[in-house]
Motif scaffolding. Sequence first.
Motif, PDB file in Angstrom:
ATOM      1  N   PHE A   9       0.857  -1.176   0.000  1.00  0.00           N
ATOM      2  CA  PHE A   9       0.000   0.000   0.000  1.00  0.00           C
ATOM      3  C   PHE A   9       0.894   1.228   0.000  1.00  0.00           C
ATOM      4  N   SER A  10       1.195   1.771  -1.171  1.00  0.00           N
ATOM      5  CA  SER A  10       2.238   2.788  -1.287  1.00  0.00           C
ATOM      6  C   SER A  10       1.680   4.195  -1.168  1.00  0.00           C
ATOM      7  N   PHE A  11       2.432   5.056  -0.515  1.00  0.00           N
ATOM      8  CA  PHE A  11       2.059   6.458  -0.392  1.00  0.00           C
ATOM      9  C   PHE A  11       3.221   7.220   0.216  1.00  0.00           C
ATOM     10  N   GLN A 373      14.705   0.838   8.025  1.00  0.00           N
ATOM     11  CA  GLN A 373      13.645   1.441   7.232  1.00  0.00           C
ATOM     12  C   GLN A 373      13.219   2.750   7.887  1.00  0.00           C
ATOM     13  N   GLU A 374      12.969   3.750   7.039  1.00  0.00           N
ATOM     14  CA  GLU A 374      12.535   5.047   7.562  1.00  0.00           C
ATOM     15  C   GLU A 374      11.074   4.985   7.996  1.00  0.00           C
ATOM     16  N   ILE A 375      10.775   5.626   9.132  1.00  0.00           N
ATOM     17  CA  ILE A 375       9.397   5.797   9.592  1.00  0.00           C
ATOM     18  C   ILE A 375       8.959   7.211   9.229  1.00  0.00           C
ATOM     19  N   LEU A 376       7.908   7.320   8.434  1.00  0.00           N
ATOM     20  CA  LEU A 376       7.405   8.637   8.057  1.00  0.00           C
ATOM     21  C   LEU A 376       6.706   9.291   9.243  1.00  0.00           C
ATOM     22  N   PRO A 377       6.679  10.622   9.297  1.00  0.00           N
ATOM     23  CA  PRO A 377       6.070  11.323  10.433  1.00  0.00           C
ATOM     24  C   PRO A 377       4.613  10.961  10.687  1.00  0.00           C
ATOM     25  N   ILE A 381       5.830   3.010   7.469  1.00  0.00           N
ATOM     26  CA  ILE A 381       7.123   2.665   6.888  1.00  0.00           C
ATOM     27  C   ILE A 381       7.181   3.230   5.474  1.00  0.00           C
ATOM     28  N   ALA A 382       8.297   3.871   5.124  1.00  0.00           N
ATOM     29  CA  ALA A 382       8.401   4.511   3.811  1.00  0.00           C
ATOM     30  C   ALA A 382       8.234   3.510   2.681  1.00  0.00           C
TER      31      ALA A 382
END
Length: 411
Positions: A9-11, A373-377, A381-382
């Motif tokens: 589920f990309s965003f 993995q980066e966690i978006l604000p 998960i990015a």
Amino acid sequence: MKFKFSIIFSFFLYITYGQINVKGKVVSKSNQPLEGAAVFFNSTTIATITDENGEYQLTVPEGKYKLVASYLGFKTVEREVDINENTSLDRLNFTLEEEDSLLNEVVIGAKKKTKSKKPKYEDFLVFKEAFLGRTNYAEKCKIDNQKALKYYFDPATNTFSVEAKEPIIIINRDLGYKITYNLEKFQIKDRIISYFGYSQYEELEGSKRKKKKWKKNRKKAYHGSLRHFLKTFITANTKEEGFDINIMHRVRNEKHPSDSELAFSKKIFEFQDKRSVPINFNKVIVKPESKLDSAILIHQRQLKHPKIIDKLIKRNVSYSDISYRVEGKVYLKFDGFLKVTYNNEPEEFNYKRDIKRRLGVQKSNFLLFDSPQEILPIGQIADQNNRLVEGYWSYELFANALPLNYKPPKE
């Protein structure tokens, strides 16, 4: 049966507070304007439709998004956009390409999919449960246009897949949303459910009483969710928000029969079968007196002891043990997987079918295929392709999902 769910589920969504106008145009490949095309920021309530000239305008906070354009009969197109004061905001245009006319001519490898021969309603129930889930909220969810769904089964790969000839319209009565979902992919293979698409949320109309109920339910859906958990790494208060974390590894169970033992028992059972000799697999054997007894004991061990077990590596880890910050960004890094307990809410009764223990507080597993993995604000998960959830989070599916611009009310 336990399922592992990989939610593709990309965003992107980095929200700040400046409101900015975004303009653009949606046209066909022949440069004809497409009136009534949907333009929206994926998984949010920020959406509009184009006018007779194919033009649209949206007002959004500054941030990084996936902007999506969708029109019936045309392929959905997305654009990753970083919206700020320096962005060229009057030229976010889309050119859409017509879809193939025959939906069922899709090919897997070199072979066409086989249309499912099961009763259509049975196929629909499989899809609905795997997509929306079985939670209390899922029971009140309705797919308005289920006839738009097409079901396929590939016996060569044991894959069940679903396609939609138009966006799926979902009415979530408990959370107060109408969701238009552009399904790009859905499949069940090897007990793993994966899907990908674009969702547009719209608030339902309702009385003050209903809106109060929706507000309460949305807050409950958010608390304990994967998004809530990941957001606590941004706010650095995982424990305070009710989460306990253990680091686990998956290891081979020494009590499970070896491959050579299983091969031996299979050979003995095949020999007995050829002789038409009945086998008592429940026979109580203290000391084996024959090869058949030994084979039965191996079979009993196979049933009793799983091949893989979860081994505790570290108990009650802090968010700071498995995350770090670089230039204002937060990254998650760990080996194995996380066993996450949310202590502030019990598991629902419907979840009892998935577990072999008594119901208790919510317990989930979280795994990264590649770390860090980066966690978006916003609490995601990015790279959504790089994570997998099990346990309670795999039970809470799309019916429990909230738009990405949802903000829980302050206590």
